[in-house]
Design a protein around this motif. Structure first.
Motif, PDB file in Angstrom:
ATOM      1  N   ARG A 278       6.624  -6.623  39.906  1.00  0.00           N
ATOM      2  CA  ARG A 278       5.446  -6.592  41.649  1.00  0.00           C
ATOM      3  C   ARG A 278       5.387  -4.653  41.124  1.00  0.00           C
ATOM      4  O   ARG A 278       4.336  -4.563  41.917  1.00  0.00           O
ATOM      5  CB  ARG A 278       6.867  -6.527  42.534  1.00  0.00           C
ATOM      6  CG  ARG A 278       5.775  -5.973  43.640  1.00  0.00           C
ATOM      7  CD  ARG A 278       6.869  -6.544  45.109  1.00  0.00           C
ATOM      8  NE  ARG A 278       6.630  -6.496  46.252  1.00  0.00           N
ATOM      9  CZ  ARG A 278       6.874  -6.054  47.318  1.00  0.00           C
ATOM     10  NH1 ARG A 278       8.351  -6.186  47.442  1.00  0.00           N
ATOM     11  NH2 ARG A 278       5.857  -6.128  48.359  1.00  0.00           N
ATOM     12  N   GLU A 279       6.172  -3.498  40.946  1.00  0.00           N
ATOM     13  CA  GLU A 279       5.692  -2.284  41.253  1.00  0.00           C
ATOM     14  C   GLU A 279       4.929  -2.635  40.250  1.00  0.00           C
ATOM     15  O   GLU A 279       3.631  -1.796  40.822  1.00  0.00           O
ATOM     16  CB  GLU A 279       6.332  -1.279  40.568  1.00  0.00           C
ATOM     17  CG  GLU A 279       7.575  -1.323  42.759  1.00  0.00           C
ATOM     18  CD  GLU A 279       8.644  -0.242  41.838  1.00  0.00           C
ATOM     19  OE1 GLU A 279       8.157   0.757  41.466  1.00  0.00           O
ATOM     20  OE2 GLU A 279       9.634  -0.546  42.066  1.00  0.00           O
ATOM     21  N   GLY A 281       2.111  -3.989  39.512  1.00  0.00           N
ATOM     22  CA  GLY A 281       0.783  -4.771  40.097  1.00  0.00           C
ATOM     23  C   GLY A 281       1.092  -6.437  39.113  1.00  0.00           C
ATOM     24  O   GLY A 281       0.131  -7.050  39.691  1.00  0.00           O
ATOM     25  N   LEU A 283       2.119  -9.608  39.922  1.00  0.00           N
ATOM     26  CA  LEU A 283       3.000 -10.792  41.019  1.00  0.00           C
ATOM     27  C   LEU A 283       3.383 -12.118  40.237  1.00  0.00           C
ATOM     28  O   LEU A 283       4.177 -12.681  40.798  1.00  0.00           O
ATOM     29  CB  LEU A 283       2.123 -10.379  41.690  1.00  0.00           C
ATOM     30  CG  LEU A 283       1.596  -9.396  43.460  1.00  0.00           C
ATOM     31  CD1 LEU A 283       0.407  -9.545  44.210  1.00  0.00           C
ATOM     32  CD2 LEU A 283       3.314  -8.870  44.142  1.00  0.00           C
ATOM     33  N   SER A 309       8.962 -11.176  49.522  1.00  0.00           N
ATOM     34  CA  SER A 309       8.641 -10.047  49.924  1.00  0.00           C
ATOM     35  C   SER A 309       7.423 -10.037  48.644  1.00  0.00           C
ATOM     36  O   SER A 309       6.056  -9.990  49.458  1.00  0.00           O
ATOM     37  CB  SER A 309       9.005  -8.741  49.238  1.00  0.00           C
ATOM     38  OG  SER A 309       8.135  -7.686  49.773  1.00  0.00           O
ATOM     39  N   ALA A 310       7.735 -10.414  47.536  1.00  0.00           N
ATOM     40  CA  ALA A 310       6.825 -10.833  46.234  1.00  0.00           C
ATOM     41  C   ALA A 310       5.757 -11.901  46.789  1.00  0.00           C
ATOM     42  O   ALA A 310       4.648 -11.562  46.902  1.00  0.00           O
ATOM     43  CB  ALA A 310       7.831 -11.055  45.445  1.00  0.00           C
ATOM     44  N   ASN A 312       4.438 -13.139  49.058  1.00  0.00           N
ATOM     45  CA  ASN A 312       4.394 -12.529  51.020  1.00  0.00           C
ATOM     46  C   ASN A 312       3.087 -11.179  51.021  1.00  0.00           C
ATOM     47  O   ASN A 312       1.852 -11.254  50.691  1.00  0.00           O
ATOM     48  CB  ASN A 312       4.752 -11.160  51.708  1.00  0.00           C
ATOM     49  CG  ASN A 312       5.687 -12.265  53.008  1.00  0.00           C
ATOM     50  OD1 ASN A 312       5.065 -13.650  53.257  1.00  0.00           O
ATOM     51  ND2 ASN A 312       6.292 -11.575  53.755  1.00  0.00           N
ATOM     52  N   SER A 313       2.909 -10.847  49.247  1.00  0.00           N
ATOM     53  CA  SER A 313       1.949  -9.560  47.885  1.00  0.00           C
ATOM     54  C   SER A 313       0.946 -10.889  47.948  1.00  0.00           C
ATOM     55  O   SER A 313       0.074 -10.794  47.685  1.00  0.00           O
ATOM     56  CB  SER A 313       2.298  -9.072  47.786  1.00  0.00           C
ATOM     57  OG  SER A 313       3.813  -8.155  48.239  1.00  0.00           O
ATOM     58  N   ALA A 314       1.689 -11.978  47.119  1.00  0.00           N
ATOM     59  CA  ALA A 314       1.098 -12.829  46.178  1.00  0.00           C
ATOM     60  C   ALA A 314      -0.140 -13.980  46.925  1.00  0.00           C
ATOM     61  O   ALA A 314      -1.162 -14.011  47.097  1.00  0.00           O
ATOM     62  CB  ALA A 314       1.658 -12.668  45.172  1.00  0.00           C
ATOM     63  N   PRO A 316      -0.606 -13.718  50.842  1.00  0.00           N
ATOM     64  CA  PRO A 316      -1.060 -13.633  52.270  1.00  0.00           C
ATOM     65  C   PRO A 316      -0.564 -14.533  53.558  1.00  0.00           C
ATOM     66  O   PRO A 316      -0.871 -15.618  53.169  1.00  0.00           O
ATOM     67  CB  PRO A 316      -2.125 -12.900  52.414  1.00  0.00           C
ATOM     68  CG  PRO A 316      -2.458 -12.641  50.374  1.00  0.00           C
ATOM     69  CD  PRO A 316      -1.950 -13.152  49.951  1.00  0.00           C
ATOM     70  N   SER A 374      -5.357 -16.036  41.236  1.00  0.00           N
ATOM     71  CA  SER A 374      -3.817 -15.704  41.538  1.00  0.00           C
ATOM     72  C   SER A 374      -3.154 -16.835  40.495  1.00  0.00           C
ATOM     73  O   SER A 374      -3.177 -18.386  41.356  1.00  0.00           O
ATOM     74  CB  SER A 374      -2.783 -15.901  42.776  1.00  0.00           C
ATOM     75  OG  SER A 374      -1.548 -15.867  42.989  1.00  0.00           O
TER      76      SER A 374
END
Length: 601
Positions: A278-279, A281, A283, A309-310, A312-314, A316, A374
């Motif tokens: 995740r860090e 990028g 995802l 959390s991941a 939510n980032s991947a 939205p 994605s």
């Protein structure tokens, strides 16, 4: 609920530690029916039998464990100890000699050797090495979570037998578990000094150093553990955590992958790898690793939090109100019914859930190809399309539209291209570059597009409690916090609960032709907005108008449309008292992928 072997073993160990002997025995036995040579299960079942006095029954289990994995020192010690308890001294001596050849720590074998060779032992052997029974008690206290008893016994043993490494090792673990990490480091360092070939001792020291933030030293400890035992999965994983904290993410990834290669059921390593990816990028890969961790360990709370959390980032959260936007959906459905012709090949750019592709197929398209950047969303779209019975008509490609190649990804240029990649400002998310590229390369001559054009519209906006509480602060609990207003952002997106008061008629700030193939150009202009009533003007409100196809239009004017898109508000430096007829000059800037407005004074 049916348990996996890993889950059953975890529950068995928990029951064992809690003293629930019958439950532990039941679970261990159940696992052996599936994997009769499982080393850890055989060993633990043997230890359990010894603890209740059934030593003879324990011997076959302990022997099987040792044969399955002779690299585990504790398997040798437990088997030799059980042979001695059964008075099988000759067998015990043979196994002890084999243990020495295997490289089992001599200090850990010494108390067993003293019991087997009392006549040849030095006179002070017993006085410098604790009896095995005392060490077994120490280990039992620790494994059962009786840390107070374990600490007292460990301190007693280290006082009486200061050169005995095992007691120092357990003491370090107890001190770490009870939060005294600095003391734990001292005990663990002593354990390492007494047995420098003990990989586990180096790893334990590394974990404590890592938790204290002494990351460079932790890294050195884990590297030493791995040098001694290259197949030590836990040390590889712990090294990965340290490297992650140091910001060396590529090396952290390699360490987690090595841990997983050595131990494919290592849930913690999968979870930590997910965080690292995740860090980096990546995802979609991160989500895959975190899901795998949860499959391996269904009650893994930290992995579930990280997965949330991941995702939510991947993915939205705005996807869901967008899919539920009835006005938008109806407009696209009406446009597609007009635009799609029998036999059409349709390209859907940024398909998301696959909704527009499904609409196109239902409207008569012969073939639809949907592209989605994605991987996680693309997979969901494939499943949705299949579940709705359109698998034969619609294909999903996990690619950006700008990377699609005719003859490779697409059989030919499309008859119709549909897209919905707009942001609240219209031009975010690279919409112009994406659509222009598609028009040039992927659309046949004379082909059709949905949408075809759009406008960015603006108006002056009056102050309201909703805007005020979102952008400024005054007195709170009798304290003046107004200086914090200097940090207020000049632009924010809002979902208006109440219909906003517009202090001017709307004006088209920019017109955007989405059928153009000449390239997106930047624009700057001065726009004059005339107040049509009195009020306290705090800035501008902006929304979008879209021409989809023929007479089909969509506009999310604030207060008149329940749109999933937020409405951006651009604040003036200071609120302005507006009188009807006052003219406000606004500088408007349109870039390829952004828009901005500010007041000219």
């Amino acid at each position: 609920m049916k348990l996996t072997v890993v889950q059953a073993l975890q529950k068995a160990i928990e029951a064992h530690k809690a003293g629930q002997i019958q439950e532990a025995d039941r679970l261990y036995t159940a696992i052996l029916k599936v994997q009769p040579k499982h080393p850890d299960v055989n060993h633990n079942l043997g230890v359990l039998a010894v603890s209740v006095g059934k030593v003879q029954e324990a011997l076959p289990f302990l022997k099987t464990a040792l044969e399955a994995n002779p690299k585990i020192e504790q398997f040798w010690l437990s088997y030799i100890d059980a042979l001695i308890k059964e008075k099988q001294f000759d067998n015990a001596k043979q196994v002890l000699e084999q243990a020495k050849k295997q490289g089992v720590d001599a200090d850990r074998l010494s108390s067993l050797e003293a019991q087997l060779f009392p006549k040849t032992s030095k006179p002070n052997t017993v006085s410098v090495r604790p009896p095995q029974e005392l060490l077994n008690n120490l280990l039992g206290h620790y494994q059962s979570g009786r840390f107070s008893e374990a600490e007292k016994l460990a301190v007693s043993i280290t006082n009486d037998f200061p050169k005995h490494q095992f007691a120092w090792k357990v003491l370090g673990a107890v001190l770490k578990q009870t939060g005294r990490k600095s003391e734990a480091v001292n005990a663990s360092q002593t354990a390492v000094a007494l047995a420098p070939q003990d990989a586990e001792a180096h790893s334990n020291l590394g974990v404590t150093l890592q938790e204290l933030g002494r990351l460079d030293k932790a890294e050195a400890s884990f590297n030493q553990a791995i040098a001694l035992r290259p197949d030590y999965a836990k040390a590889h994983s712990n090294l990965g955590v340290t490297l992650q904290k140091l910001g060396r993410l590529d090396k952290a990834e390699a360490s987690f992958n090595q841990a997983i290669a050595l131990r494919p059921d290592y849930a913690e390593a999968y979870s930590n790898l997910g965080l690292t990816l995740r860090e980096l990028g990546r995802l979609d890969e991160s989500i895959g690793c975190l899901k795998r961790a949860i499959v391996l360990k269904s009650d893994f709370v930290q992995a579930k939090m990280n997965l949330h959390s991941a995702l939510n980032s991947a993915v939205p959260s705005w996807h869901f109100p967008m899919m539920n936007d009835k006005v938008r959906n109806n407009a696209y459905s009406d446009a597609l019914k007009l635009a799609v012709r029998d036999g059409d090949f349709v390209l859907d750019i940024g398909t998301g859930s696959g909704l527009l592709s499904l609409m196109a197929a239902a409207s008569g398209a012969e073939m639809v190809i949907a592209c989605e950047t994605s991987k996680t969303i693309a997979q969901a779209a494939k499943e949705i399309i299949e579940s709705n019975g359109y698998k034969e008509k619609i294909s999903v490609i996990n690619k950006k539209s700008t990377n699609l190649i005719i003859g490779v990804d697409l059989p030919r240029q499309a008859d119709l291209i549909i897209s919905e990649v707009f942001s609240s400002e219209f031009v975010g998310e690279g919409v112009r570059a994406t659509v222009l590229d598609a028009n040039r390369r992927l659309l046949k001559k004379g082909g059709r597009t949905i949408p075809q054009s759009g406008k960015i519209k603006i108006a002056l906006i009056d102050n309201s409690p909703e805007i005020s509480t979102s952008t400024s602060v005054a007195s709170v609990q009798g304290f003046d916090l107004s200086l914090f207003n200097s940090l207020s952002q000049k632009k924010f997106n809002s979902k208006h609960r109440d219909k906003p008061i517009l202090l001017s008629n709307p004006k088209d700030a920019f017109n955007i032709n989405l059928c153009d193939t000449e390239g997106a150009v930047g624009q700057e202009k001065i726009i004059e907005l005339r107040a049509n009533q009195d009020g306290l003007c705090v800035g501008l409100i902006q929304w979008i108008w879209i021409h989809l196809y023929e007479e089909i239009e969509y506009e999310n004017k604030p207060g008149e449309c329940d749109s999933h898109w937020d409405t951006p508000i651009y604040l003036f430096d200071e609120p302005v008292v507006a009188k009807k007829g006052d003219v406000f000059k606004i500088k408007a800037v349109l870039g390829e992928d952004y828009v901005w407005f500010c007041q000219l004074t």
